[in-house]
Scaffold this motif. Structure first.
Motif, PDB file in Angstrom:
ATOM      1  N   PHE A   1      65.690  30.102  66.033  1.00 16.74           N
ATOM      2  CA  PHE A   1      65.600  29.545  64.686  1.00 16.74           C
ATOM      3  C   PHE A   1      65.483  30.638  63.624  1.00 16.74           C
ATOM      4  N   GLN A   2      64.858  31.772  63.976  1.00 18.16           N
ATOM      5  CA  GLN A   2      64.708  32.879  63.027  1.00 18.16           C
ATOM      6  C   GLN A   2      66.052  33.524  62.681  1.00 18.16           C
TER       7      GLN A   2
ATOM      8  N   HIS B   1      73.979  36.574  60.252  1.00 14.85           N
ATOM      9  CA  HIS B   1      75.242  36.839  59.543  1.00 14.85           C
ATOM     10  C   HIS B   1      75.509  38.337  59.364  1.00 14.85           C
ATOM     11  N   PHE B   2      74.454  39.149  59.390  1.00 13.68           N
ATOM     12  CA  PHE B   2      74.640  40.599  59.278  1.00 13.68           C
ATOM     13  C   PHE B   2      75.253  41.197  60.540  1.00 13.68           C
ATOM     14  N   PHE B   3      75.256  40.430  61.616  1.00 11.79           N
ATOM     15  CA  PHE B   3      75.791  40.891  62.893  1.00 11.79           C
ATOM     16  C   PHE B   3      76.988  40.055  63.334  1.00 11.79           C
ATOM     17  N   ALA B   4      77.606  39.372  62.385  1.00  6.92           N
ATOM     18  CA  ALA B   4      78.769  38.517  62.656  1.00  6.92           C
ATOM     19  C   ALA B   4      78.451  37.439  63.685  1.00  6.92           C
TER      20      ALA B   4
ATOM     21  N   PRO C   1      74.470  32.077  61.940  1.00  2.56           N
ATOM     22  CA  PRO C   1      73.078  31.900  61.530  1.00  2.56           C
ATOM     23  C   PRO C   1      72.588  30.463  61.685  1.00  2.56           C
ATOM     24  N   HIS C   2      73.507  29.552  61.910  1.00  2.17           N
ATOM     25  CA  HIS C   2      73.136  28.136  62.026  1.00  2.17           C
ATOM     26  C   HIS C   2      73.226  27.637  63.473  1.00  2.17           C
ATOM     27  N   GLU C   3      73.103  28.549  64.410  1.00  5.04           N
ATOM     28  CA  GLU C   3      73.139  28.164  65.819  1.00  5.04           C
ATOM     29  C   GLU C   3      72.021  27.176  66.152  1.00  5.04           C
TER      30      GLU C   3
ATOM     31  N   LYS D   1      69.476  19.942  65.774  1.00  6.08           N
ATOM     32  CA  LYS D   1      69.246  19.217  64.514  1.00  6.08           C
ATOM     33  C   LYS D   1      68.634  17.834  64.730  1.00  6.08           C
ATOM     34  N   HIS D   2      68.961  17.179  65.821  1.00 12.15           N
ATOM     35  CA  HIS D   2      68.476  15.814  66.052  1.00 12.15           C
ATOM     36  C   HIS D   2      67.234  15.780  66.948  1.00 12.15           C
TER      37      HIS D   2
END
Length: 198
Positions: free
Chosen positions: A117-118, A124-127, A130-132, A137-138
């Motif tokens: 989650f962190q 995104h800085f490591f390609a 970030p939303h893994e 989500k549920h």
């Protein structure tokens, strides 16, 4: 008896296993002291931040405490990075395994997943994505983990935050780790039967 005679577990006797159980029970009474030593070791761990890993852990717990969190979540915040030294690529899971017998399953789930989650803050800085974390989500505890990361974990690298000492949290550790391990009344009935599914 000072030690067992068997060389293979399948050859052990009732008396030998009862003897070992007594030794294990006595050893387990020192768990809080061993946890404190492990936390102290974080003071000489991963560098480059403005605070040590120990200070980060203390600050995370202090923020949870100031937020009115219960004992389980404060302990989770205090120990969440305990696996950094021995399990750098799955430190979250190691910390979750340590607390699992003693805290409610929601906190175990949060600590188990906090590393993933962190990544929303830096992947995104490591390609990387970030939303893994959104694959959960549920899950009923998704938002709790998001909140843990936002309020306590990612915010706790501040050298100016009024951070209490490790001694401040010792009574809390003693309360939580003196509980009966895997007590369904604490961790939940389902968790007592086995780990809560992702």
């Amino acid at each position: 008896m000072q030690q067992v005679a068997f060389r293979q577990m399948k050859d052990g006797t009732r008396e030998e296993y009862q003897f070992l159980d007594r030794l294990e029970s006595a050893f387990n009474e020192g768990l809080v002291e061993r946890l404190i030593k492990a936390l102290e070791n974080l003071d000489n761990s991963l560098s480059g931040y403005q605070v040590t890993r120990l200070e980060h852990s203390l600050q995370s717990a202090a923020r949870a405490e100031a937020d009115g969190a219960d004992d389980d979540l404060i302990v989770g915040a205090l120990l969440h990075d305990l696996g950094d030294e021995l399990a750098p690529y799955n430190h979250s899971q190691l910390a979750a395994a340590i607390i699992r017998p003693y805290v409610r399953s929601q906190v175990t789930w949060i600590i188990h997943h906090h590393g993933l989650f962190q990544k929303v803050y830096y992947a995104h800085f490591f390609a990387e994505d970030p939303h893994e974390r959104d694959r959960y989500k549920h899950h009923p505890w998704y938002q709790s983990c998001v909140d843990f990361c936002e309020r306590y974990d990612q915010a706790s690298f501040d050298p100016d935050y009024p951070t209490p000492s490790l001694e401040h949290f010792k009574p809390l550790l003693e309360r939580v780790f003196s509980r009966t391990p895997f007590d369904p009344a604490v961790i939940g009935e389902a968790e007592a039967q086995g780990p809560v599914a992702e």
